[in-house]
Design a protein around this motif. Structure first.
Motif, PDB file in Angstrom:
ATOM      1  N   PHE A   1      33.937  36.179  35.291  1.00 21.18           N
ATOM      2  CA  PHE A   1      34.138  34.822  34.942  1.00 21.18           C
ATOM      3  C   PHE A   1      34.046  34.395  33.629  1.00 21.18           C
ATOM      4  N   PRO A   2      34.599  33.099  33.157  1.00 18.61           N
ATOM      5  CA  PRO A   2      34.666  32.847  31.786  1.00 18.61           C
ATOM      6  C   PRO A   2      33.337  32.367  31.375  1.00 18.61           C
ATOM      7  N   SER A   3      33.261  32.188  29.825  1.00 18.63           N
ATOM      8  CA  SER A   3      31.982  31.495  29.392  1.00 18.63           C
ATOM      9  C   SER A   3      32.036  30.244  29.342  1.00 18.63           C
ATOM     10  N   ASN A   4      33.002  29.310  29.799  1.00 19.85           N
ATOM     11  CA  ASN A   4      32.915  28.140  29.690  1.00 19.85           C
ATOM     12  C   ASN A   4      32.370  27.502  30.977  1.00 19.85           C
ATOM     13  N   ILE A   5      32.298  26.121  31.329  1.00 15.77           N
ATOM     14  CA  ILE A   5      31.828  25.684  32.524  1.00 15.77           C
ATOM     15  C   ILE A   5      33.112  25.546  33.426  1.00 15.77           C
ATOM     16  N   GLN A   6      34.114  25.030  33.134  1.00 19.89           N
ATOM     17  CA  GLN A   6      35.287  24.586  34.179  1.00 19.89           C
ATOM     18  C   GLN A   6      36.557  24.648  33.586  1.00 19.89           C
ATOM     19  N   GLY A   7      37.437  25.152  34.532  1.00 27.94           N
ATOM     20  CA  GLY A   7      38.808  25.043  33.962  1.00 27.94           C
ATOM     21  C   GLY A   7      39.509  26.392  33.666  1.00 27.94           C
ATOM     22  N   LEU A   8      38.958  27.510  33.406  1.00 24.51           N
ATOM     23  CA  LEU A   8      39.495  28.603  33.048  1.00 24.51           C
ATOM     24  C   LEU A   8      39.490  29.698  34.159  1.00 24.51           C
ATOM     25  N   PRO A   9      40.435  30.883  34.097  1.00 23.27           N
ATOM     26  CA  PRO A   9      40.579  31.517  35.359  1.00 23.27           C
ATOM     27  C   PRO A   9      39.295  32.428  35.610  1.00 23.27           C
ATOM     28  N   THR A  10      39.077  32.661  36.748  1.00 27.70           N
ATOM     29  CA  THR A  10      37.854  33.502  37.143  1.00 27.70           C
ATOM     30  C   THR A  10      38.281  34.428  38.447  1.00 27.70           C
ATOM     31  N   TRP A  11      37.623  35.508  38.418  1.00 26.03           N
ATOM     32  CA  TRP A  11      38.153  36.545  39.428  1.00 26.03           C
ATOM     33  C   TRP A  11      36.790  37.093  40.159  1.00 26.03           C
ATOM     34  N   TYR A  12      36.946  37.472  41.283  1.00 26.06           N
ATOM     35  CA  TYR A  12      35.957  37.933  42.195  1.00 26.06           C
ATOM     36  C   TYR A  12      36.385  39.415  42.892  1.00 26.06           C
ATOM     37  N   GLU A  13      35.737  40.602  42.582  1.00 25.53           N
ATOM     38  CA  GLU A  13      36.506  41.742  43.177  1.00 25.53           C
ATOM     39  C   GLU A  13      35.255  42.247  44.159  1.00 25.53           C
ATOM     40  N   ILE A  14      35.990  42.359  45.370  1.00 25.81           N
ATOM     41  CA  ILE A  14      35.179  42.941  46.543  1.00 25.81           C
ATOM     42  C   ILE A  14      35.742  44.544  46.694  1.00 25.81           C
ATOM     43  N   ARG A  15      34.920  45.538  46.800  1.00 24.14           N
ATOM     44  CA  ARG A  15      35.287  46.887  47.145  1.00 24.14           C
ATOM     45  C   ARG A  15      34.470  47.303  48.448  1.00 24.14           C
TER      46      ARG A  15
ATOM     47  N   THR B   1      36.593  49.282  41.035  1.00 22.83           N
ATOM     48  CA  THR B   1      38.083  50.054  41.082  1.00 22.83           C
ATOM     49  C   THR B   1      39.067  49.183  40.348  1.00 22.83           C
ATOM     50  N   PRO B   2      39.987  49.417  39.612  1.00 26.40           N
ATOM     51  CA  PRO B   2      40.977  48.733  39.153  1.00 26.40           C
ATOM     52  C   PRO B   2      42.163  48.797  39.909  1.00 26.40           C
ATOM     53  N   VAL B   3      41.896  49.331  41.216  1.00 28.69           N
ATOM     54  CA  VAL B   3      43.188  49.551  42.139  1.00 28.69           C
ATOM     55  C   VAL B   3      42.839  48.456  43.313  1.00 28.69           C
ATOM     56  N   PHE B   4      43.791  47.477  43.472  1.00 29.20           N
ATOM     57  CA  PHE B   4      43.849  46.418  44.503  1.00 29.20           C
ATOM     58  C   PHE B   4      44.649  46.373  45.512  1.00 29.20           C
ATOM     59  N   ASP B   5      44.002  46.618  46.721  1.00 28.39           N
ATOM     60  CA  ASP B   5      45.193  46.643  47.912  1.00 28.39           C
ATOM     61  C   ASP B   5      45.569  45.042  48.336  1.00 28.39           C
ATOM     62  N   LEU B   6      44.831  44.238  47.903  1.00 30.04           N
ATOM     63  CA  LEU B   6      45.043  42.804  48.458  1.00 30.04           C
ATOM     64  C   LEU B   6      44.548  41.890  47.335  1.00 30.04           C
ATOM     65  N   MET B   7      45.586  41.103  46.938  1.00 29.40           N
ATOM     66  CA  MET B   7      45.222  39.803  45.961  1.00 29.40           C
ATOM     67  C   MET B   7      45.355  38.585  46.752  1.00 29.40           C
ATOM     68  N   VAL B   8      43.978  37.912  46.845  1.00 27.84           N
ATOM     69  CA  VAL B   8      44.092  36.273  47.033  1.00 27.84           C
ATOM     70  C   VAL B   8      44.326  35.598  45.691  1.00 27.84           C
ATOM     71  N   ALA B   9      45.747  35.119  45.498  1.00 25.36           N
ATOM     72  CA  ALA B   9      46.189  34.435  44.399  1.00 25.36           C
ATOM     73  C   ALA B   9      45.962  32.944  44.580  1.00 25.36           C
ATOM     74  N   MET B  10      45.065  32.453  43.927  1.00 25.10           N
ATOM     75  CA  MET B  10      44.767  31.015  44.164  1.00 25.10           C
ATOM     76  C   MET B  10      44.709  30.089  42.993  1.00 25.10           C
ATOM     77  N   ASN B  11      45.245  30.838  41.721  1.00 29.56           N
ATOM     78  CA  ASN B  11      45.203  30.249  40.506  1.00 29.56           C
ATOM     79  C   ASN B  11      46.773  30.396  40.081  1.00 29.56           C
ATOM     80  N   PRO B  12      47.571  29.408  40.094  1.00 31.51           N
ATOM     81  CA  PRO B  12      49.057  29.563  39.595  1.00 31.51           C
ATOM     82  C   PRO B  12      49.136  30.180  38.019  1.00 31.51           C
ATOM     83  N   ALA B  13      48.145  29.845  37.193  1.00 33.46           N
ATOM     84  CA  ALA B  13      48.390  30.248  35.874  1.00 33.46           C
ATOM     85  C   ALA B  13      48.068  31.693  35.639  1.00 33.46           C
ATOM     86  N   THR B  14      47.618  32.563  36.684  1.00 28.33           N
ATOM     87  CA  THR B  14      47.397  33.774  36.483  1.00 28.33           C
ATOM     88  C   THR B  14      48.324  34.572  37.636  1.00 28.33           C
TER      89      THR B  14
END
Length: 619
Positions: A64-78, A88-101
């Motif tokens: 997560f970013p160090s600001n409060i709101q607005g920047l990209p954040t990710w959550y990784e589940i293995r 692991t840096p290898v992902f089988d499924l991406m839930v892409a909810m942020n068009p900016a990334t």
């Protein structure tokens, strides 16, 4: 490269990296890309909890970013039926909810993997990879049709993708509903909205995709006796059980939640029958003041601590030196983050090791405890107070952001009810009465540890301490011989702590002539690397250092191996440097694998470090 097995180390590492390591039943990783401040954290935690309750080993990493709101954040589940829970840096499924990334996120999906995205708006043709399956769900449109108000629609969009993932990954929907009931049971309207969004996402996925996917879950019983807990909560609980009653701090990421948890525990368990607080928590004006409060409380006899991070330790150095020289117990919980200066406040690192080992000006050396997970954060917090009072000195517990702020699967915490605090050499009033005279800095037993007294116990006690030059009787001195005598005793005292700190964890494999050596939160990634390299014919021994000063077992282990790859998360190979400084191991036996980009370590990074032996860092 030395011949250390059927394959050379670089050949074994290359073979391990080339072998697929995920993408099946109970062996996969997914990543959720959202925007900070959109309420996705609850939904992502819901997913991880559901997998855990299905009995499958799981880990979650919040980036997560160090600001409060607005920047990209990710959550990784293995999820790993084999029990591997390092990142692991290898992902089988991406839930892409942020068009900016989108571009970055889609690029991280393995060939043959899946991308779940909001198809309310069409995905640009340039983003679509031919080797990836795209699963479009019109989440925004469905939420607009079912819910009122922008905030509710935004929140329910997150729960809707949880429902879709439940269908795609074969997550037990009843488990998710139960979790929602536990979270929102008292808020009927909110619970109904969440259950509706969950059902809508689930039904859409079932009606439009082949469910479940090849990457899916199947119930196990591998989480029996386990809990999910973050290290900051565990450390706070350890401080409570250790008998800490005073805490002071200045807010800092990622350590603030230690104090938040401690305050919560004290509010429940540190109040007497009349409801009066039996604890003191102070938010100081800065880190230096926080350290001063803790040291003052320790001098008065309370068990006291401060949680902070690298910038805070830097500011506390003056008082740390006072506590070392005046011999006052104090506990510092350092939840490390990326530096230097402000650095990256919400990224993890292990870059405070040398700072804490020799903190403050002049000749100092301190006791360090290096927990690997929340379970050890709990137990090492307790141990830190015993060591601080036994040796009358600052003790540092070096956690990090990954351990402190992410949920880890650990054995259910156990407590020995026979525990009694080790208060060290503190004469009672009766003992002081029998003494002709008490000298604060006189080493009677020859172990470097002097007796200390507490204010108000007896008039013969010494109720003041001295941070300036003093002799063994506690008197002021600038005499070279008297000063040197005290400094030598302090060094002897800290050397004596080597057998009192937690010993190293050592694991051996038949035929191993090389080893991997590490500390702290690198543990699970390094163990996984050892397993995978063994499958390719490269047996490696393992040592995890858990305390400083180093005991004899650390030096013996290093001397037994032709090569010891020292794996750590900082640029300057601080653990390797400390080993070279504090043991007699030959320099050529220690080689570095360092990763310091701010993300938790993966086994692939360890293998890459071996493959490119001689290079200082891996991405």
């Amino acid at each position: 490269m030395n011949d250390l097995g059927p394959l050379s180390p670089d050949e074994a590492a290359a073979a391990a990296l080339a072998r697929p390591c995920c993408g099946g039943v109970n062996e996969f990783a997914l990543k959720i890309a959202t925007v900070n401040g959109t309420g996705s954290a609850s939904a992502n935690g819901l997913l991880m909890q559901a997998i855990f309750r299905m009995g499958i080993p799981v880990s979650g990493k919040n980036v997560f970013p160090s600001n409060i709101q607005g920047l990209p954040t990710w959550y990784e589940i293995r999820a790993s039926g084999r029990g591997h829970t390092a990142r692991t840096p290898v992902f089988d499924l991406m839930v892409a909810m942020n068009p900016a990334t989108y571009r970055q996120d889609i690029a991280e999906v393995r060939s043959g993997g899946y991308v779940l995205h909001d198809s309310t708006w069409p995905l640009q043709q340039s983003l679509q990879r031919p080797d990836v399956h795209f699963l479009g769900i019109p989440l925004a449109r469905l939420c607009a049709e079912a819910f009122q108000g922008g905030r509710e629609r935004l929140l329910m969009k997150n729960i809707m993708y949880v429902g879709a993932l439940a269908a795609l990954l074969d997550i037990d929907l009843e488990v998710v509903r139960t979790l929602l009931g536990e979270q929102y049971g008292a808020k009927k309207g909110l619970l109904e909205s969440n259950v509706t969004a969950l059902r809508m996402g689930h039904e859409y996925a079932l009606g439009h995709f082949a469910c479940p996917l090849p990457v899916r879950l199947q119930r196990l019983s591998a989480t029996d006796g386990q809990v999910l807990m973050d290290g900051n909560t565990a450390a706070a609980l350890g401080c409570l059980y250790a008998g800490a009653t005073v805490a002071a701090w200045y807010p800092i990421t990622p350590a603030t939640s230690v104090m938040e948890a401690f305050r919560g525990f004290c509010s429940r368990f540190r109040r007497d029958e009349q409801g009066r607080n039996r604890f003191l928590i102070v938010q100081a004006e800065d880190e230096l003041a926080a350290a001063g409060i803790v040291i003052g409380a320790g001098w008065a006899g309370a068990r006291a601590f401060t949680p902070t991070s690298g910038p805070g330790i830097s500011l506390m150095n003056e008082f740390i030196g006072l506590a070392y020289y005046a011999e006052i117990p104090a506990v510092f919980i350092d939840v490390q983050r990326a530096g230097p200066s402000t650095g990256m406040p919400t990224r993890t690192q292990q870059s405070d090791l040398l700072l804490c080992a020799y903190a403050s000006h002049g000749d100092t050396r301190h006791i360090l405890l290096l927990p690997a997970d929340p379970e050890e954060c709990f137990h090492f917090a307790v141990r830190a107070f015993d060591l601080a009072e036994r040796f009358q000195t600052p003790v540092f517990v070096l956690s990090d952001l990954d351990i402190g702020m992410n949920d880890w699967m650990i054995p259910r915490l156990r407590w020995d009810d026979s525990f009694r605090p080790d208060r060290g050499k503190v004469p009672s009033a009766e003992q002081l009465e029998r003494m002709e005279i008490f000298y604060r800095y006189l080493d009677v037993d020859g172990d470097g540890i002097c007796a200390r007294t507490l204010p108000g116990i007896h008039p013969r006690g010494a109720y003041f301490t001295r941070g300036s030059g003093h002799n063994k009787l506690g008197g002021y001195t600038e005499d070279a011989a008297e000063y040197t005598e005290v400094m030598q005793r302090l060094a002897r005292k800290i050397r004596g702590a080597a057998e009192a700190v937690p010993g190293p964890i050592i694991l051996r494999r038949e035929g191993a002539r090389a080893s991997l050596v590490t500390m702290g939160g690198c543990d699970r990634a390094v163990r996984e690397a050892i397993d995978r390299l063994a499958e390719e014919g490269l047996p490696l021994d393992y040592m995890r250092v858990r305390g400083f000063p180093f005991g004899d077992a650390v030096a013996r282990f290093l001397a037994e191996h032709e090569i010891n790859w020292v794996v750590e998360q900082n640029r300057d190979a601080q653990l390797r440097s400390l080993l070279l400084l504090e043991t007699k191991v030959a320099r050529e036996r220690l080689r570095s694998i360092t990763s310091y980009g701010g993300l938790p370590l993966s086994w692939q990074q360890v293998a890459e470090g071996i493959l490119h032996d001689g290079e200082q860092s891996v991405p």
